[in-house]
Scaffold this motif. Structure first.
Motif, PDB file in Angstrom:
ATOM      1  N   ASN A 200       0.829  -1.215   0.000  1.00  0.00           N
ATOM      2  CA  ASN A 200       0.000   0.000   0.000  1.00  0.00           C
ATOM      3  C   ASN A 200       0.860   1.261   0.000  1.00  0.00           C
ATOM      4  OD1 ASN A 200      -2.623  -1.102  -0.002  1.00  0.00           O
ATOM      5  ND2 ASN A 200      -2.486  -1.566   2.177  1.00  0.00           N
ATOM      6  N   SER A 201       1.945   1.233   0.768  1.00  0.00           N
ATOM      7  CA  SER A 201       2.822   2.403   0.865  1.00  0.00           C
ATOM      8  C   SER A 201       3.547   2.660  -0.452  1.00  0.00           C
ATOM      9  CB  SER A 201       3.831   2.205   2.001  1.00  0.00           C
ATOM     10  OG  SER A 201       3.163   2.021   3.233  1.00  0.00           O
ATOM     11  N   VAL A 204       1.208   4.355  -2.778  1.00  0.00           N
ATOM     12  CA  VAL A 204       1.096   5.785  -2.454  1.00  0.00           C
ATOM     13  C   VAL A 204       2.286   6.542  -3.021  1.00  0.00           C
ATOM     14  CG1 VAL A 204       1.278   7.465  -0.575  1.00  0.00           C
ATOM     15  CG2 VAL A 204      -0.351   5.598  -0.425  1.00  0.00           C
ATOM     16  N   SER A 207       1.918   6.901  -6.736  1.00  0.00           N
ATOM     17  CA  SER A 207       0.762   7.748  -7.067  1.00  0.00           C
ATOM     18  C   SER A 207       1.045   9.216  -6.793  1.00  0.00           C
ATOM     19  CB  SER A 207      -0.467   7.298  -6.267  1.00  0.00           C
ATOM     20  OG  SER A 207      -0.810   5.965  -6.572  1.00  0.00           O
ATOM     21  N   CYS A 233       2.233  10.643   7.129  1.00  0.00           N
ATOM     22  CA  CYS A 233       2.289   9.183   7.240  1.00  0.00           C
ATOM     23  C   CYS A 233       3.127   8.746   8.441  1.00  0.00           C
ATOM     24  CB  CYS A 233       2.855   8.576   5.958  1.00  0.00           C
ATOM     25  SG  CYS A 233       1.782   8.761   4.516  1.00  0.00           S
ATOM     26  N   LEU A 245      -6.999   8.125   3.141  1.00  0.00           N
ATOM     27  CA  LEU A 245      -6.778   8.778   1.848  1.00  0.00           C
ATOM     28  C   LEU A 245      -7.254  10.232   1.854  1.00  0.00           C
ATOM     29  CD1 LEU A 245      -5.846   8.670  -1.067  1.00  0.00           C
ATOM     30  CD2 LEU A 245      -8.076   7.689  -1.685  1.00  0.00           C
ATOM     31  N   CYS A 264      -6.594  10.192  -8.175  1.00  0.00           N
ATOM     32  CA  CYS A 264      -6.530   8.734  -8.026  1.00  0.00           C
ATOM     33  C   CYS A 264      -7.762   8.073  -8.634  1.00  0.00           C
ATOM     34  CB  CYS A 264      -6.408   8.347  -6.555  1.00  0.00           C
ATOM     35  SG  CYS A 264      -4.817   8.770  -5.804  1.00  0.00           S
ATOM     36  N   VAL A 271      -5.253   3.133  -4.783  1.00  0.00           N
ATOM     37  CA  VAL A 271      -4.864   3.586  -3.452  1.00  0.00           C
ATOM     38  C   VAL A 271      -6.048   3.342  -2.523  1.00  0.00           C
ATOM     39  CG1 VAL A 271      -4.095   5.531  -2.047  1.00  0.00           C
ATOM     40  CG2 VAL A 271      -3.348   5.342  -4.420  1.00  0.00           C
TER      41      VAL A 271
END
Length: 337
Positions: A200-201, A204, A207, A233, A245, A264, A271
């Motif tokens: 997930n990181s 990010v 993105s 974060c 988000l 996004c 994300v």
């Protein structure tokens, strides 16, 4: 910081003559006082500060020993001490099956931080400390080694009760053994892998870079945005909270708080709306680093083009203003000292 401790017990695990783990269990819970709350506060901070955590959820296909025990306790059908004893027995069973030789003090605690309830399992080692008495005699005592906590798992009870299938209601420290420890905790808790914080990181990270490129931000603005994203974060990680988000979008561009969210959605970037973060994976937002062939380098992105010059054709970096401690070492070496 406000930590309320509801219930706590401590068992001791050791290896017997055959090298098998066995437990010395308390017969009653530990009374809650200021000292106990301070201990759990330190454990909470130490757990949140561990960078490599795995996330999981209880299986919806079959009810496991730990899942049934936790649900029975939450329904007040069994007391906390029985839950702790069952967990200790299951922990020993999995230590044997996974051939992990661990010993120490097993803390099992139900506590609240802010508005969230947690159930924590932590196996802690101990270390000896020395002091001097008023009579100038040496004295020693053993202390729990919280800083080196490597075997621990935690259930976010508030999240779990709201949504039993939440992908990261359960977390655990991966430790240095990585996959082996992850498999151990999945079997101990009887759960299945959930959210991947690292994945997930990294999503990010990519993105944010895409958003900055598409928005044609100036170099200074890009640096500020990256810093804001990283700081948000990092703070969420320290607090043991997920990255949201919407909040990330607000931190990224205060002048257009929903801009990153819209981007996004428009670009169909995957994300998640809420996820646990792996801060280490986000380091490239603020730093360049690398190592190889006996050389290790790390510097903040803002120095590129100013204090640090990169020549891709000659494959060289020129550093202006060497750090004082490194400069001192070099000068002393050249002088033969």
């Amino acid at each position: 910081m406000s930590v309320d401790v509801y219930q706590l017990t401590i068992h001791y695990l050791e290896q017997d003559a055959e090298g098998q783990p066995r437990a010395h269990q308390r017969e009653a819970l530990i009374s809650t006082n200021a000292q106990v709350c301070h201990l759990l506060e330190q454990l909470h901070l130490a757990y949140n500060g561990k960078p490599a955590k795995g996330y999981a959820r209880f299986s919806d296909e079959k009810e496991t020993t730990m899942q049934a025990s936790v649900q029975s306790w939450l329904a007040q059908e069994t007391d906390f001490l029985k839950l702790a004893n069952l967990a200790t027995d299951e922990l020993i069973k999995q230590l044997v099956q996974h051939q992990l030789t661990e010993s120490g003090y097993l803390l099992i605690a139900h506590y609240r931080y802010l508005a969230t309830d947690y159930l924590l399992f932590a196996l802690l080692g101990s270390k000896e400390h020395f002091s001097v008495t008023p009579e100038l005699e040496l004295a020693s005592a053993r202390h729990l080694d919280i800083a080196r906590m490597q075997l621990a798992a935690r259930i976010d009870l508030t999240e779990y009760q709201a949504n039993p299938q939440h992908p990261h209601a359960i977390s655990f420290i991966r430790g240095r053994a990585g996959r082996k420890v992850a498999d151990f905790f999945l079997d101990f808790l009887g759960c299945e892998a959930g959210s991947d914080a690292k994945e997930n990181s990294q999503q990010v990270l990519s993105s944010v870079e895409e958003y900055l490129t598409a928005g044609e931000f100036e170099p200074v603005e890009k640096h500020q945005v990256r810093q804001q994203v990283y700081q948000y974060c990092e703070e969420q990680s320290k607090q043991g909270q997920d990255v949201v988000l919407k909040e990330l979008s607000e931190a990224l561009d205060p002048s257009d708080q929903d801009g990153f969210m819209r981007y996004c959605a428009e670009q169909q970037l995957t994300v998640a709306e809420q996820f646990p973060v792996d801060v280490k994976s986000l380091k490239p937002l603020v730093k360049f680093s690398g190592a190889g062939a006996g050389v290790s380098l790390s510097f903040e992105q803002k120095h590129l083009g100013e204090r640090v010059l990169y020549n891709p054709e000659q494959d060289t970096l020129t550093i202006r203003g060497i750090p004082p401690n490194l400069k001192d070492q070099l000068q002393r070496f050249l002088r033969g000292e």
